[in-house]
Design a protein around this motif. Structure first.
Motif, short mmCIF file in Angstrom:
data_model
loop_
_atom_site.label_atom_id
_atom_site.label_comp_id
_atom_site.label_asym_id
_atom_site.label_seq_id
_atom_site.Cartn_x
_atom_site.Cartn_y
_atom_site.Cartn_z
N VAL A 1 0.86 -1.19 0.00
CA VAL A 1 0.00 0.00 0.00
C VAL A 1 0.88 1.23 0.00
O VAL A 1 2.02 1.20 0.46
N ARG A 2 0.33 2.31 -0.53
CA ARG A 2 1.08 3.57 -0.57
C ARG A 2 0.34 4.57 0.31
O ARG A 2 -0.82 4.90 0.06
N VAL A 3 1.03 5.05 1.35
CA VAL A 3 0.46 6.00 2.29
C VAL A 3 1.48 7.10 2.54
O VAL A 3 2.62 6.82 2.90
N GLY A 4 1.05 8.33 2.33
CA GLY A 4 1.94 9.45 2.59
C GLY A 4 3.17 9.48 1.71
O GLY A 4 4.20 10.01 2.11
N GLY A 5 3.06 8.90 0.53
CA GLY A 5 4.19 8.90 -0.39
C GLY A 5 5.15 7.74 -0.18
O GLY A 5 6.17 7.64 -0.86
N ILE B 1 -4.09 12.10 5.02
CA ILE B 1 -2.74 12.66 5.06
C ILE B 1 -2.59 13.77 4.03
O ILE B 1 -2.03 14.83 4.32
N ASN B 2 -3.10 13.54 2.84
CA ASN B 2 -3.02 14.58 1.80
C ASN B 2 -3.80 15.83 2.18
O ASN B 2 -3.38 16.94 1.89
N SER B 3 -4.94 15.66 2.87
CA SER B 3 -5.71 16.83 3.29
C SER B 3 -4.95 17.60 4.37
O SER B 3 -5.00 18.83 4.40
N ILE B 4 -4.23 16.91 5.24
CA ILE B 4 -3.42 17.58 6.27
C ILE B 4 -2.26 18.32 5.61
O ILE B 4 -1.97 19.47 5.94
N LYS B 5 -1.61 17.68 4.64
CA LYS B 5 -0.51 18.32 3.93
C LYS B 5 -0.99 19.58 3.21
O LYS B 5 -0.28 20.57 3.13
N ALA B 6 -2.22 19.54 2.68
CA ALA B 6 -2.76 20.68 1.94
C ALA B 6 -2.98 21.89 2.85
O ALA B 6 -3.03 23.02 2.37
N MET B 7 -3.08 21.67 4.16
CA MET B 7 -3.25 22.77 5.10
C MET B 7 -1.96 23.57 5.26
O MET B 7 -1.98 24.66 5.81
N GLY B 8 -0.88 23.01 4.82
CA GLY B 8 0.41 23.68 4.97
C GLY B 8 1.13 23.17 6.19
O GLY B 8 0.64 22.33 6.93
N GLY B 9 2.28 23.70 6.43
CA GLY B 9 3.08 23.25 7.56
C GLY B 9 3.89 22.03 7.19
O GLY B 9 3.56 21.29 6.26
N GLN B 10 4.96 21.84 7.92
CA GLN B 10 5.82 20.70 7.68
C GLN B 10 5.67 19.72 8.85
O GLN B 10 5.91 20.07 9.99
N PHE B 11 5.22 18.51 8.54
CA PHE B 11 5.03 17.50 9.56
C PHE B 11 5.84 16.27 9.18
O PHE B 11 5.94 15.91 8.01
N GLY B 12 6.38 15.60 10.19
CA GLY B 12 7.06 14.34 9.96
C GLY B 12 6.04 13.24 9.69
O GLY B 12 4.84 13.42 9.92
N GLU B 13 6.54 12.11 9.23
CA GLU B 13 5.65 11.00 8.88
C GLU B 13 4.82 10.54 10.07
O GLU B 13 3.61 10.33 9.96
N SER B 14 5.43 10.41 11.24
CA SER B 14 4.68 9.93 12.40
C SER B 14 3.61 10.93 12.81
O SER B 14 2.50 10.55 13.19
N LEU C 1 2.05 13.05 10.77
CA LEU C 1 0.99 12.95 9.76
C LEU C 1 0.09 11.75 10.03
O LEU C 1 -1.13 11.85 9.93
N LEU C 2 0.71 10.63 10.37
CA LEU C 2 -0.08 9.43 10.65
C LEU C 2 -0.94 9.62 11.90
O LEU C 2 -2.09 9.17 11.94
N LEU C 3 -0.39 10.29 12.91
CA LEU C 3 -1.17 10.57 14.11
C LEU C 3 -2.38 11.43 13.78
O LEU C 3 -3.51 11.13 14.17
N LEU C 4 -2.17 12.52 13.06
CA LEU C 4 -3.26 13.43 12.72
C LEU C 4 -4.30 12.73 11.84
O LEU C 4 -5.50 12.92 12.03
N ALA C 5 -3.85 11.93 10.88
CA ALA C 5 -4.79 11.18 10.04
C ALA C 5 -5.59 10.20 10.89
O ALA C 5 -6.80 10.06 10.70
#
Length: 109
Positions: free
Chosen positions: A6-10, A36-49, A51-55
């Motif tokens: 599976v492909r998640v978060g690139g 994850i893509n919707s969180i990335k679209a909000m801006g800001g730089q987040f690490g993979e962990s 992003l996964l937490l927020l998702a």
């Protein structure tokens, strides 16, 4: 035992599942990736962990909303009695303010 990638978060992740569940697993991963893509679209730089937490939190919130909707549907669509309690409304307002504060801090991070 089934195996899919599976492909998640690139990133690609090999995952095992029960035979016949491969398409379902790919679909679930696509839902996580969508958040994850919707969180990335909000801006800001987040690490993979992060992003996964927020998702995960977004998905958990959706599950909660669905459980509430199912419970309301089972009781004939009536809202729970607590919704008429002014103390509950005040508490929900305070919780909403805290959530908005957390979201604002995340936007600045």
């Amino acid at each position: 035992m089934g195996q899919v990638t599976v492909r998640v978060g690139g990133y690609s992740h090999p995952v095992s599942c029960e035979d016949g569940q491969e398409a379902h697993l790919v679909s679930l991963a696509a839902e996580v990736d969508k958040r994850i893509n919707s969180i990335k679209a909000m801006g800001g730089q987040f690490g993979e962990s992060r992003l996964l937490l927020l998702a995960s939190l977004l998905l958990a919130d959706e599950v909660h909303d669905l459980k509430v909707a199912v419970a309301q549907a089972r009781t004939g669509g009536a809202a729970p009695a607590e919704a008429d309690d002014p103390r509950m409304a005040e508490r929900l307002a305070r919780i909403a303010e805290r959530i908005e504060g957390i979201a604002a801090n995340l936007d600045r991070a």
